[in-house]
Design a protein around this motif. Sequence first.
Motif, PDB file in Angstrom:
ATOM      1  N   ASN A 153     -61.857 -58.684   2.561  1.00 10.98           N
ATOM      2  CA  ASN A 153     -60.697 -59.339   3.169  1.00 10.98           C
ATOM      3  C   ASN A 153     -60.211 -58.560   4.390  1.00 10.98           C
ATOM      4  O   ASN A 153     -59.889 -59.144   5.436  1.00 10.98           O
ATOM      5  CB  ASN A 153     -59.576 -59.455   2.138  1.00 10.98           C
ATOM      6  CG  ASN A 153     -58.416 -60.304   2.627  1.00 10.98           C
ATOM      7  OD1 ASN A 153     -58.602 -61.439   3.060  1.00 10.98           O
ATOM      8  ND2 ASN A 153     -57.217 -59.763   2.563  1.00 10.98           N
ATOM      9  N   ASN A 154     -60.178 -57.232   4.277  1.00 15.58           N
ATOM     10  CA  ASN A 154     -59.751 -56.406   5.407  1.00 15.58           C
ATOM     11  C   ASN A 154     -60.708 -56.550   6.591  1.00 15.58           C
ATOM     12  O   ASN A 154     -60.266 -56.618   7.747  1.00 15.58           O
ATOM     13  CB  ASN A 154     -59.665 -54.939   4.980  1.00 15.58           C
ATOM     14  CG  ASN A 154     -58.513 -54.678   4.030  1.00 15.58           C
ATOM     15  OD1 ASN A 154     -57.468 -55.297   4.128  1.00 15.58           O
ATOM     16  ND2 ASN A 154     -58.704 -53.763   3.087  1.00 15.58           N
ATOM     17  N   GLY A 205     -65.350 -62.645  -0.405  1.00 20.95           N
ATOM     18  CA  GLY A 205     -64.396 -61.957  -1.275  1.00 20.95           C
ATOM     19  C   GLY A 205     -63.834 -62.886  -2.332  1.00 20.95           C
ATOM     20  O   GLY A 205     -63.673 -62.493  -3.497  1.00 20.95           O
ATOM     21  N   MET A 206     -63.537 -64.136  -1.944  1.00 19.86           N
ATOM     22  CA  MET A 206     -63.024 -65.115  -2.899  1.00 19.86           C
ATOM     23  C   MET A 206     -64.032 -65.406  -3.999  1.00 19.86           C
ATOM     24  O   MET A 206     -63.677 -65.608  -5.164  1.00 19.86           O
ATOM     25  CB  MET A 206     -62.661 -66.405  -2.173  1.00 19.86           C
ATOM     26  CG  MET A 206     -61.467 -66.301  -1.236  1.00 19.86           C
ATOM     27  SD  MET A 206     -59.896 -66.267  -2.113  1.00 19.86           S
ATOM     28  CE  MET A 206     -59.866 -67.919  -2.805  1.00 19.86           C
ATOM     29  N   GLU A 207     -65.301 -65.445  -3.626  1.00 20.34           N
ATOM     30  CA  GLU A 207     -66.342 -65.761  -4.615  1.00 20.34           C
ATOM     31  C   GLU A 207     -66.463 -64.692  -5.687  1.00 20.34           C
ATOM     32  O   GLU A 207     -66.967 -64.961  -6.781  1.00 20.34           O
ATOM     33  CB  GLU A 207     -67.683 -65.935  -3.904  1.00 20.34           C
ATOM     34  CG  GLU A 207     -67.766 -67.185  -3.032  1.00 20.34           C
ATOM     35  CD  GLU A 207     -68.993 -67.177  -2.132  1.00 20.34           C
ATOM     36  OE1 GLU A 207     -69.740 -66.166  -2.158  1.00 20.34           O
ATOM     37  OE2 GLU A 207     -69.183 -68.156  -1.387  1.00 20.34           O
ATOM     38  N   ALA A 221     -53.721 -61.847  -1.341  1.00 18.04           N
ATOM     39  CA  ALA A 221     -54.094 -61.331  -0.021  1.00 18.04           C
ATOM     40  C   ALA A 221     -55.358 -61.997   0.502  1.00 18.04           C
ATOM     41  O   ALA A 221     -55.489 -62.271   1.696  1.00 18.04           O
ATOM     42  CB  ALA A 221     -54.282 -59.817  -0.089  1.00 18.04           C
ATOM     43  N   LEU A 222     -56.304 -62.272  -0.386  1.00 18.65           N
ATOM     44  CA  LEU A 222     -57.532 -62.964   0.021  1.00 18.65           C
ATOM     45  C   LEU A 222     -57.232 -64.378   0.501  1.00 18.65           C
ATOM     46  O   LEU A 222     -57.777 -64.846   1.511  1.00 18.65           O
ATOM     47  CB  LEU A 222     -58.518 -63.002  -1.148  1.00 18.65           C
ATOM     48  CG  LEU A 222     -59.342 -61.730  -1.363  1.00 18.65           C
ATOM     49  CD1 LEU A 222     -59.925 -61.715  -2.772  1.00 18.65           C
ATOM     50  CD2 LEU A 222     -60.457 -61.640  -0.337  1.00 18.65           C
ATOM     51  N   LEU A 223     -56.363 -65.066  -0.218  1.00 21.42           N
ATOM     52  CA  LEU A 223     -55.989 -66.419   0.198  1.00 21.42           C
ATOM     53  C   LEU A 223     -55.303 -66.398   1.553  1.00 21.42           C
ATOM     54  O   LEU A 223     -55.574 -67.236   2.421  1.00 21.42           O
ATOM     55  CB  LEU A 223     -55.061 -67.037  -0.856  1.00 21.42           C
ATOM     56  CG  LEU A 223     -55.707 -67.456  -2.166  1.00 21.42           C
ATOM     57  CD1 LEU A 223     -54.643 -67.710  -3.225  1.00 21.42           C
ATOM     58  CD2 LEU A 223     -56.565 -68.697  -1.981  1.00 21.42           C
ATOM     59  N   ASN A 224     -54.413 -65.422   1.749  1.00 20.27           N
ATOM     60  CA  ASN A 224     -53.718 -65.309   3.030  1.00 20.27           C
ATOM     61  C   ASN A 224     -54.691 -65.007   4.166  1.00 20.27           C
ATOM     62  O   ASN A 224     -54.600 -65.589   5.248  1.00 20.27           O
ATOM     63  CB  ASN A 224     -52.661 -64.204   2.949  1.00 20.27           C
ATOM     64  CG  ASN A 224     -52.031 -63.911   4.289  1.00 20.27           C
ATOM     65  OD1 ASN A 224     -51.244 -64.690   4.811  1.00 20.27           O
ATOM     66  ND2 ASN A 224     -52.396 -62.776   4.876  1.00 20.27           N
ATOM     67  N   GLY A 225     -55.621 -64.083   3.918  1.00 17.23           N
ATOM     68  CA  GLY A 225     -56.595 -63.733   4.952  1.00 17.23           C
ATOM     69  C   GLY A 225     -57.468 -64.910   5.333  1.00 17.23           C
ATOM     70  O   GLY A 225     -57.712 -65.177   6.518  1.00 17.23           O
ATOM     71  N   LEU A 226     -57.943 -65.628   4.311  1.00 20.36           N
ATOM     72  CA  LEU A 226     -58.767 -66.811   4.580  1.00 20.36           C
ATOM     73  C   LEU A 226     -57.972 -67.854   5.349  1.00 20.36           C
ATOM     74  O   LEU A 226     -58.466 -68.441   6.331  1.00 20.36           O
ATOM     75  CB  LEU A 226     -59.269 -67.392   3.262  1.00 20.36           C
ATOM     76  CG  LEU A 226     -60.054 -68.709   3.359  1.00 20.36           C
ATOM     77  CD1 LEU A 226     -61.316 -68.522   4.191  1.00 20.36           C
ATOM     78  CD2 LEU A 226     -60.386 -69.230   1.961  1.00 20.36           C
TER      79      LEU A 226
END
Length: 1193
Positions: A307-308, A336-338, A351-356
């Motif tokens: 994500n970063n 990362g989501m997977e 944080a992953l959802l926000n980054g995507l």
Amino acid sequence: MGAQQSTASAGRGHAESRAYMTDIFIDRANNDGQGEDGVNLTELCVFGLNEAHDEEAKSFSLTRISSQRWAVRSLIELRSEVEGVECIVKSNPGEDIGFVHLDRVQLAIDSHSEVFYRLTIGLILSVRRIEMSKQIETFDAQLQFNISWDMIEMPAEAAARGRELPTLRERIQFSTALYDRFQSTGEINIVSAAIAALKRAVDMTSEDDVNLPVALGNLGNCFYARYEYTGSLQDLADAISAQRRTVQLSPGDDGDLPAYLINLGNLLQCRFNVAGDLGDISEAISVQQRAIYSTPKGHPYLPARLNNLGNSLSSRFRSTAHLPDIVEAILAHKRGMELISEGSGHPHLPALLNGLASSLRYRFNHTGDLEDLAEAISAQRRAVHLVPVNHLPLPFWLNSLGEMLRSRFERNRDPHDISEAVSEQRRAVDLTPEGHVQLPIRLNSLVISLQSRFRHARDIQDLDESILVQRRAILPTKEDHVNLPVYLNNLGISYMLRFGESGDLPDIDGAISAQRKALSFTPMGSAQRSAQYTNLGNSFLARYQQTGNVQDIAGALLAHQRAVELVPEGHVCLPLCLKNLANCWYNRSASGGDPGHLEKSISSYRTAAMCAVGSPSIKLSAAIRWARLLNKHSPCSPEILTAFGTAVQMISLVAGLEETIQRRYTLIQEYSGLSLEAATAALRLERPDKALEWLEQGRCLVWSQQSQLRTPLNELRLHDSELADRAMGVARRLEHAASSSREPYASMNPSDRISLEDEARDHVHLAGEWEDLLAKIRAVPSFEDFLRPTPFSALVQYLPTSGFLVVVNVHENRCDAIALRGGSAGAVHIPLPLFSLEKANKYRNMISSQLHSQGVRGRGDIFETEEEDGNPDRALMPPSQRTRPQARCGGGIRLILGGLWKELVKPILNKLGILKGDPASNVDLPRIWWCPTGPLTFLPIQAAGIYQGQGAESILDYVIPSFTPTLSALTSRVKEGCGSVGQEKARLLLTCQPMAPGASSISGTVKEVRAIYDMAMSKGIRVTKLEGDALTAKQCIAHLEELSSIHLACHASQNTVEPLLSRFLFHDGQLNLKTIAQRRLTHADLAFLSACQTSTGEETLSEEAVHLAAGMLAAGYRRVVATMWAIDDRYAPQVAEDFYQYIWNHRGRNDGSRFDGTLSAHALHHAIQQLRGRLDNLDTSLLIWSPYIHYGY
């Protein structure tokens, strides 16, 4: 930005404490915020920190954080032997402003005052805080200042009660506890205390200590945490320095090295976002890629590290517009989501959802792909929903959600989106502490949303607020900050918008000044420069339009030319930049001079309209301007056809399949007359074929889109059955998605909003999948033109042979008819010089007034007819709630029908050679299918005629009139043929609903249905009768799917606010237009709608045929009998009886007991003639029979 490792446990014991001054502020006490007077404090000199009589001062810089406040950004240590200190405040030129003495008591070194908090680790480590303040003695009585500070107490280096010094691991744990405390409270002095403790620990630790990298990593985290609140670039630089040293000291096989690398990358990305140095972001990406490479599969932090990396790639894309970066960013987020399950409650999921979501939004901003935006909003909503209110990143995520909603609003103009965007961004601002480094960014985002809402609603308060908020964002922002140009540019936009409302030159001067300054602060090569030039050019043009100063138009042209040159390749903004340039050239040409200026304007509009990328609405707007300029200045140019053709084709993209039906109707209202304007130009150029094509493409757009989804795929199935099945499945799901309302409401809970966004995302995805399938189908031989706009040659291929089809185009420039006849390949163009748009509107207004004056129900109101036997008309309201009619006015409806006859209908019949029929002859009159446009759709062409005097005659003496919403709606039925409905389904359903709740009683419906039923039974016709409670609205839908025809005698109403909610009223429930139109009634034949307003359209959607009769056609009925206004309950039963008697008296020998509505047009003509014979020709009588209308084949 916390470190991704655990720390060692601290030992237990006691420790002495040391005092520190922190959070030191100097506040102006007497200026009351009334502007600035040149006073700027720069330095605080403190004497007495080392020894009691030490004359050497220690100097601390003062940072201005508002017009009335300055701050010291560091701790001041007070040793136990300090008796007091002298503080001198200095100003910008080095001048002493004032002084203050703080003694030991005032410094609270021995204070036992109230402790605001105490944090204890084990038994020895603690910190406490006390707030203090005092007035400064100034050398100028006009100046008044106060100094305030906090005292904090934290562990000393000396051992307590003989215990050894705390170990480095204990200090690390203590600082970690402080950091955690800061994360939950946001109190800046706590993290300052943590920094002081860690710096001291690091300074006294040798480089071979295995715990030193951990200490340095935590020190970097603390510096960054303080930077987020203070905005101090020195704190950020110190954080990077500490993190670099952490990486350097960690061996290659250190399991914590990937975490240190990720943290270093995050810090470099942050500095890039502030300073804009591409070297920082490139290094950030490099170290984060190294971290991911060093992280083993299955590691719990791998999703976060991906994500970063995605965030850093996204940041570089925003600066360079290099598309591969954002593609790689999205792949990193998705990878990362997977690695985690969304329902698992994984701590990194938000944080992953926000980054995507952020990366998808940035790609949408570049490409305009709606799938990206829909997925971004859905992901961002879930991210916000998953975190608590006190979660530190929540304000950032709320702000991002607001930006995404604003982006969608700017595409689909849904006011719910922009209202929520403003609300969420205000919430983000409220949750952000004053002085926080992110506050100006969030304020700026709120400004853009306020500007966007102003453009939609024109509420000047939004504009005034945007200027105040933008100034608040600019005030604490330093000149070298990377975002300052953005803030200045947006301030200029607000000034320019306000100038458009007020015309005050200081506003537009302020806009130009701010936007020029923004450009001067923006580095060459920045992707922002194109947008900045665009806004500067708009401001110059606005000032030119008021002042006429040629220097301003020259500046506007130069700015817009630079904007076009600097647009990154493939960027969605290119059409807008070209359109703005075209507008400038047009304004230049309007002032006279070089005719080449107009040519350049037209050329730029053309290029904008033909762009492969960009917003459909922007390109459509450019195409319209292109066409209109040619039409005005070069009326004989064949390029007019190309321009209008481009514009008409673009309408379906503005209101695409990714939108719900209701949203599409809203979106196309602005363009409802475009196809008529295009057809007018084509007819002037003697191209009736093009006129017909464009009327087909631009009218009844939504019904046509839905009909395309029902296109039979039998032929395709012979070539590729799998492709046909996929297309059919997607079409059905897309049709269902379009029928959803998806309207949010204020009290909707977050879970429901997320579900709503998921529906919207899936809908957009389906629309994209449908486009992909169309491309594959068109690649199949013989399917190259599958569902493309139909050319004229194909439109006239399946015309009915029993009469004429006449399309009447009504436009302000001219009125024309285009007549077609089966077997003829050409079109007959019939100019109508006696008719006009003005007359059509006049007649529409007259008939509305006539309906009111005669007590007959009009479009939106309920009236009561004067009754002879107590029977009301089929209106919705009971008599007690109705408005009494006004006095009758003579000649109204006769004048309207006479005008339609002499100016419209008779000239067309004469041109077609249609003669008056002989009543004594057995020869049927020819049929004529009318396809009216504009306000003509609301006028009773089917009743046009002269109804008094010796020359009395009407359309009913010449032809059997029918109507069709579009040409293809009729020809598609001819193409399908008159295929016989199966014996079991060829049955007539009769129903009456005389006592619907909330409506007047219409007892005549019972008489009507029973008379028809008795007649059917006597002739052996298959019929089903269900009265009142015996048939609910829901059951009626089921019967529609089983029986070929229906006679519906009930109340009906047109909904002018939401036309899709126009409805029939049952004893139990309502049957609305949206529900009907969703049906696929493959065996449907005739629908007789013996109710009010069943063919009344909506004025703002005159080209869309949004009424109940059209809904029945869309559902599959071949033919429909409907009404344009209220029908009288005394006469409706007689019309219905005469209608069915004609059908059954003329049925074929082999029809048996099956019901067949083929002769419905003839039957209605017969029934109306019979009713006319029973009535006179007064207005009240004409209003009784003239609303009946026949649609279909």
